[in-house]
Design an enzyme around this catalytic site. Structure first.
Site, short mmCIF file in Angstrom:
data_model
loop_
_atom_site.label_atom_id
_atom_site.label_comp_id
_atom_site.label_asym_id
_atom_site.label_seq_id
_atom_site.Cartn_x
_atom_site.Cartn_y
_atom_site.Cartn_z
CB SER A 189 -57.73 9.66 -41.81
OG SER A 189 -58.97 10.06 -42.37
CB THR B 239 -64.27 -3.35 -55.49
OG1 THR B 239 -64.85 -4.59 -55.87
CG2 THR B 239 -63.67 -2.67 -56.71
N GLY C 112 -59.37 6.50 -41.18
CA GLY C 112 -58.56 6.44 -39.97
C GLY C 112 -59.09 5.42 -38.97
CB THR C 113 -62.51 4.58 -37.83
OG1 THR C 113 -62.76 5.94 -37.46
CG2 THR C 113 -63.15 3.64 -36.84
CB CYS D 236 -66.53 11.04 -32.99
SG CYS D 236 -65.17 10.87 -34.10
CG ASN E 30 -58.64 13.76 -31.60
OD1 ASN E 30 -57.89 13.07 -30.91
ND2 ASN E 30 -59.94 13.75 -31.43
CD GLN F 164 -56.79 15.36 -36.39
OE1 GLN F 164 -56.33 16.27 -37.09
NE2 GLN F 164 -58.07 15.04 -36.42
CG HIS G 56 -61.82 12.85 -43.57
ND1 HIS G 56 -62.44 13.68 -42.68
CD2 HIS G 56 -61.66 11.67 -42.92
CE1 HIS G 56 -62.66 13.03 -41.54
NE2 HIS G 56 -62.18 11.81 -41.67
N1 PLP Z 1 -57.83 9.17 -35.15
C1 PLP Z 1 -57.84 10.48 -34.91
C2 PLP Z 1 -56.78 11.07 -34.02
C3 PLP Z 1 -58.82 11.30 -35.48
O1 PLP Z 1 -58.83 12.61 -35.21
C4 PLP Z 1 -59.79 10.69 -36.30
C5 PLP Z 1 -60.89 11.50 -36.88
O2 PLP Z 1 -61.38 12.43 -36.29
C6 PLP Z 1 -59.73 9.32 -36.55
C7 PLP Z 1 -58.73 8.59 -35.95
C8 PLP Z 1 -60.73 8.63 -37.43
O3 PLP Z 1 -60.50 8.92 -38.77
P1 PLP Z 1 -61.67 8.71 -39.87
O4 PLP Z 1 -62.63 9.83 -39.70
O5 PLP Z 1 -60.95 8.75 -41.19
O6 PLP Z 1 -62.26 7.38 -39.61
#
Ligand code: PLP
Length: 370
Positions: free
Chosen positions: A199, A237, A71-72, A319, A151, A179, A201
């Site tokens: 994302s 890759t 996601g990041t 985080c 989130n 989310q 996970h």
């Molecule tokens: N964006 C939101 C709203 C999230 O809650 C998160 C993860 O907590 C992310 C982005 C980042 O995702 P990733 O952990 O896959 O980098």
């Protein structure tokens, strides 16, 4: 002892189907998808099948999906990639004040492009203030970034209305749907966004995989220079096993209807038995998230107490969990320091039962001496 996992927004439990497939995927699809020989092409074929599944889950075309590391990266590539490509067309980047750090952390890079950066405030209920958005747009083409669901609070944002305001003046919209995806319907064409992030996970796939939707015909500039993979958007890759897990997780999402009912009962009990405030109580939220502030309580002590009773919750964004900082999201919603000090985020999974909710209420009563 009970074992209740209520931190799904930090990371979801990997789906059983995904878990059961892992060894088979590793043994069968060992080739590099870029190789021209048969093992390589078998891997590529599976990768493209997964791309179609991800695309279908959000109403996109396979060619509109770029696989990334999570996601990041997806948010960075979406926002920064649009900014780099359009830095002469737009002057301002507008992001909601409740965005994830994946978006808020780009402030310096965006400013280094000579672009203005401004935050769109939210109302006390956690919804982006559309009147302020309109003012900030100021009849100019802007690049806006607003998440579909927050989130920490789970509050759903009016993305289609945001798109309407921004598009009136030829702007662009990136949306962080990390989310929301898998919890409510995410249909990119109906939302009208230009780019959108998900994302793996958070939907029961593996960590280290995500995707960026890029609307057909739109160019997003790579932030890695010219890579040889994923439509030249990124070098490296492909994470085939991650990609296959994401494809499989997207085949079908959980039915959240039972959870919505028991969550509502849980919230009614919270409100009647404790001195609490529930974030975004009166507005639309994703099914699994309850951010509750126990007035006068200390969140860190409460979390430890819950953990000792077998309940895994959090104080907010994963985080920042280890930093124990007050939430920027709840601050933006106008929470007082006292309210911020006692906030617990419960984020449930589709398997959470009404007995689990009852056990949480009982545990909270014991911990808060009710
Ligand atoms: N964006 C939101 C709203 C999230 O809650 C998160 C993860 O907590 C992310 C982005 C980042 O995702 P990733 O952990 O896959 O980098």
């Amino acid at each position: 002892m009970k074992n209740i996992y209520a931190d799904y927004n930090a990371t979801a439990i990997v789906k059983k189907k995904v878990k059961d497939s892992l060894v088979d995927w590793v043994s069968t699809y060992y080739g590099n998808p870029s190789s021209l020989h048969q093992p390589g092409q078998a891997a590529k074929h599976q990768m493209e099948a997964a791309r179609s599944l991800v695309a279908k889950a959000m109403g996109a075309l396979p060619a509109e999906i770029i696989f990334v590391s999570g996601g990041t990266e997806s948010n960075v590539l979406g926002l920064l990639g649009l900014a780099l490509q359009n830095k002469n067309k737009i002057k301002k980047v507008l992001v909601s004040s409740i965005e994830h750090s994946a978006i808020l952390g780009q402030i310096d890079l965006i400013k280094s492009l000579g672009l203005e950066w401004a935050e769109i405030p939210v109302l006390p209920n956690g919804v982006v203030d559309l009147v302020m958005l309109e003012k900030l747009v100021d009849k100019q083409p802007v690049l806006a970034s607003v998440m579909l669901a927050n989130n920490e609070t789970g509050v759903i944002q009016p993305i289609s209305e945001i798109v309407k305001i921004v598009k009136q003046f030829n702007g662009l919209v990136h949306c962080d749907a990390v989310q929301a995806f898998g919890k409510i319907e995410v249909a990119v064409k109906e939302l009208g966004v230009d780019t959108l992030s998900i994302s793996g996970h958070k939907v029961g796939a593996l960590r280290g995989i995500g995707a960026l939707y890029v609307k057909k015909g739109l160019v997003v500039k790579s932030v890695f220079g010219k890579g040889a993979h994923e439509r030249e958007m990124r070098p490296g890759t492909e994470n085939l096993i991650g990609i296959l897990s994401l494809g499989q997780a997207c085949e079908s999402f959980a039915d959240w209807s039972l959870l919505i009912k028991s969550r509502q009962q849980f919230e009614t009990k919270l409100l009647s038995q404790f001195n609490v405030k529930i974030a975004g109580y009166d507005v639309l939220r994703i099914p699994n998230t309850v951010s509750v502030s126990f007035k006068g309580a200390n969140k860190d002590l409460l979390l430890v107490g819950l953990d000792l009773k077998g309940i895994a919750a959090s104080a907010g964004s994963a985080c920042k969990a280890s930093l124990s900082l007050p939430s920027h999201v709840l601050k933006a919603m106008g929470y007082s320091p006292e309210e911020l000090a006692g906030v617990i985020r419960f984020s449930f999974g589709p398997e959470t039962t009404s007995e689990d909710f009852d056990y949480i209420i009982k545990s909270l009563s014991e911990l808060l001496n009710n």
